[in-house]
Write a protein that holds these residues in place. Structure first.
Motif, mmCIF file in Angstrom:
data_model
loop_
_atom_site.group_PDB
_atom_site.id
_atom_site.type_symbol
_atom_site.label_atom_id
_atom_site.label_comp_id
_atom_site.label_asym_id
_atom_site.label_seq_id
_atom_site.Cartn_x
_atom_site.Cartn_y
_atom_site.Cartn_z
ATOM 1 N N TYR A 41 54.949 35.525 10.106
ATOM 2 C CA TYR A 41 55.231 34.230 9.472
ATOM 3 C C TYR A 41 54.796 33.086 10.399
ATOM 4 C CZ TYR A 41 57.434 30.704 6.606
ATOM 5 O OH TYR A 41 57.642 29.616 5.800
ATOM 6 N N GLY A 42 55.117 33.233 11.685
ATOM 7 C CA GLY A 42 54.748 32.213 12.676
ATOM 8 C C GLY A 42 53.233 32.057 12.761
ATOM 9 N N LEU A 43 52.523 33.197 12.785
ATOM 10 C CA LEU A 43 51.055 33.139 12.855
ATOM 11 C C LEU A 43 50.477 32.474 11.605
ATOM 12 C CD1 LEU A 43 50.112 36.639 14.332
ATOM 13 C CD2 LEU A 43 49.753 34.383 15.380
ATOM 14 N N THR A 64 48.883 33.201 4.146
ATOM 15 C CA THR A 64 49.539 31.891 4.126
ATOM 16 C C THR A 64 51.048 32.120 4.300
ATOM 17 O OG1 THR A 64 49.871 31.990 1.751
ATOM 18 C CG2 THR A 64 47.823 30.968 2.503
ATOM 19 N N LEU A 100 51.903 30.316 9.720
ATOM 20 C CA LEU A 100 52.210 28.889 9.774
ATOM 21 C C LEU A 100 51.187 28.160 10.662
ATOM 22 C CD1 LEU A 100 54.566 27.485 8.385
ATOM 23 C CD2 LEU A 100 55.795 27.521 10.545
ATOM 24 N N LEU A 101 50.869 28.794 11.794
ATOM 25 C CA LEU A 101 49.912 28.237 12.743
ATOM 26 C C LEU A 101 48.520 28.110 12.109
ATOM 27 C CD1 LEU A 101 50.899 27.705 15.663
ATOM 28 C CD2 LEU A 101 49.403 29.587 16.378
ATOM 29 N N LEU A 102 48.106 29.186 11.443
ATOM 30 C CA LEU A 102 46.799 29.207 10.769
ATOM 31 C C LEU A 102 46.721 28.121 9.705
ATOM 32 C CD1 LEU A 102 45.706 32.864 9.957
ATOM 33 C CD2 LEU A 102 44.289 31.025 10.845
ATOM 34 N N TRP A 103 47.826 27.991 8.970
ATOM 35 C CA TRP A 103 47.870 27.004 7.883
ATOM 36 C C TRP A 103 47.734 25.586 8.462
ATOM 37 C CZ3 TRP A 103 51.790 23.304 6.956
ATOM 38 C CH2 TRP A 103 51.684 22.641 5.738
ATOM 39 N N LEU A 104 48.457 25.353 9.579
ATOM 40 C CA LEU A 104 48.383 24.045 10.243
ATOM 41 C C LEU A 104 46.957 23.752 10.712
ATOM 42 C CD1 LEU A 104 51.573 23.657 12.441
ATOM 43 C CD2 LEU A 104 50.569 21.975 10.892
ATOM 44 N N LEU A 105 46.331 24.794 11.279
ATOM 45 C CA LEU A 105 44.964 24.685 11.771
ATOM 46 C C LEU A 105 44.020 24.334 10.609
ATOM 47 C CD1 LEU A 105 44.424 25.311 14.745
ATOM 48 C CD2 LEU A 105 43.250 27.392 14.017
#
Ligand SMILES: NC(=O)C1=CN([C@@H]2O[C@H](COP(=O)(O)OP(=O)(O)OC[C@H]3O[C@@H](n4cnc5c(N)ncnc54)[C@H](O)[C@@H]3O)[C@@H](O)[C@H]2O)C=CC1
Ligand SMILES: CC(C)=CCC[C@@H](C)[C@H]1CC[C@H]2C3=C(CC[C@]12C)[C@@]1(C)CCC(=O)C[C@@H]1CC3
Length: 345
Positions: free
Chosen positions: A273-275, A297, A277-282
């Motif tokens: 989930y954390g990864l 996502t 979230l990071l990818l989505w932010l990126l």
């Protein structure tokens, strides 16, 4: 050959009738002796015996002419949830639904059945056997769901026995079946790209997957029970297979049926989930420079790693609903319908 003139209560329109659910609904309505008009922005409904009206449901004039002489309307049109076009969701699901209601009232449609979604109460955390009494999500999982909530409220609030305009909302969850453009194609695409090796979490989370014919059955029962003295007026109903299944067992059964290996290795939910979230932010930050759509996502990870299954007791009680096709039969029928997605093809 003379055409049979059907009584007005057997004349219906399906808005979104070219889509996955819509087209299955159209076919069943024809079987049951309804005369059916389809209204859709996309012209792919070539079912014999159907009158097709191409148009945008935000266009009231187009709707008014398509709904003339119809007494029952099914509204199952929506932009695809995967689109990230917020203004499109808002325009079609909210403003468009308002236009559908106005057009129905103006031409004297008596019954409106909306395809809503069980996700209108889902916030990304466990729901076990959720009933229709759960409140709408304060933080919906995505913008699509946010507009589905507003859409459902509009349709249910429009129910007016005095004016003779009755409404009901069907909330399906995880629809699958032949011709589904989403669930199986996404799964196979992920497997073909070698990304279906991991189970998110311990793999025991239960979810509803609902065979499309059961969803159609729920819609038709609701339409036929929608009378002024019925308890269903102005209410939402979950329609599921009533067989919650482990998300990862369902995915594995479909994958194995199509010749792919099932996922084997476990990854902690919080890590994925954390990864995601990071990818989505990126993806959001880099959008002006490059555009990429991550497979993982946060919303998808939440759907794959939490419990989300719903009770359909109320539909059983109030409309005599019972799933017609078991999960096992539904999966077999679905797998068989995708020869082109078999491994090696
Ligand atoms: N597929 C699923 O698992 C679930 C679907 N739903 C709901 O069920 C309904 C049907 O979904 P699907 O059949 O899966 O989607 P779909 O994308 O196959 O069908 C939607 C149809 O609506 C039409 N449409 C879109 N915008 C339109 C517009 N402006 N005017 C006229 N027609 C328009 C499309 O051309 C398409 O034919 C939707 O309301 C969706 O929110 C709810 C829960 C789960
Ligand atoms: C029960 C329910 C609401 C299903 C809705 C359909 C889609 C949201 C799912 C269909 C295929 C799923 C899928 C994933 C997430 C949810 C779906 C898109 C993953 C991307 C989850 C992470 C993975 O490991 C790969 C999965 C591929 C299939």
């Amino acid at each position: 050959m003379a055409t049979r003139v059907r009584p007005r209560n057997k004349r219906c329109a399906v808005i979104g009738g070219s889509g996955f659910l819509g087209r299955h609904l159209v076919e069943k309505l024809l079987d049951r002796g309804y005369s059916v008009s389809v209204f859709d922005i996309c012209p792919s409904c070539e079912v014999p015996g159907v009158t097709f009206h191409r148009g945008d449901l935000c266009d009231k004039q187009a709707l008014l002419s398509a709904l003339k002489d119809v007494s029952l309307v099914f509204h199952c049109a929506s932009p695809a949830p995967g689109s990230d076009n917020r203004s499109l969701f808002e325009r079609v699901n909210i403003q468009g639904t308002r236009t559908v209601i106005e057009a129905c009232i103006e031409v004297g449609v008596q019954r409106l059945v909306l395809t809503s979604s069980a996700s209108v109460v889902f916030e990304g955390t466990d729901i076990k056997n959720g009933s229709e009494d759960l409140p709408y999500a304060k933080k919906p999982i995505d913008y699509y769901t946010k507009t589905k909530i507003e859409q459902e409220k509009l349709v249910l609030n429009a129910c007016d026995k005095e004016k003779g305009f009755l409404t009901v909302a069907i909330r399906p969850h995880g629809i699958f079946g032949p011709r589904d453009p989403q669930l199986v194609p996404i799964l196979v695409d992920t497997a073909r790209r070698g990304k279906m090796k991991f189970i998110i979490g311990d793999g025991t989370n239960l979810v509803d997957f609902t065979f499309v014919e059961n969803v159609v059955h729920g819609h038709i029962l609701a339409a036929e029970r929608l009378r002024p003295d019925s308890p269903i007026c102005g209410k939402p109903y979950h329609i599921t297979n009533d067989e919650p299944v482990r998300f990862w067992d369902f995915m594995s059964e479909v994958l194995v049926g199509l010749g792919y290996d099932p996922p084997r290795y476990h990854l902690p939910y919080i890590l994925v989930y954390g990864l995601a979230l990071l990818l989505w932010l990126l993806a959001v930050i880099l959008r002006p420079l490059v555009s990429f759509k991550p497979t993982f996502t946060p919303m998808r990870v939440a759907l794959a790693g939490t419990h989300h299954y719903y009770s359909c007791e109320r539909a059983k009680q109030d409309m005599g609903y019972k799933p017609l096709v078991s999960l096992k039969e539904g999966i077999a029928c679905t797998v068989q319908s995708y020869p082109h997605l078999q491994k090696g093809d």
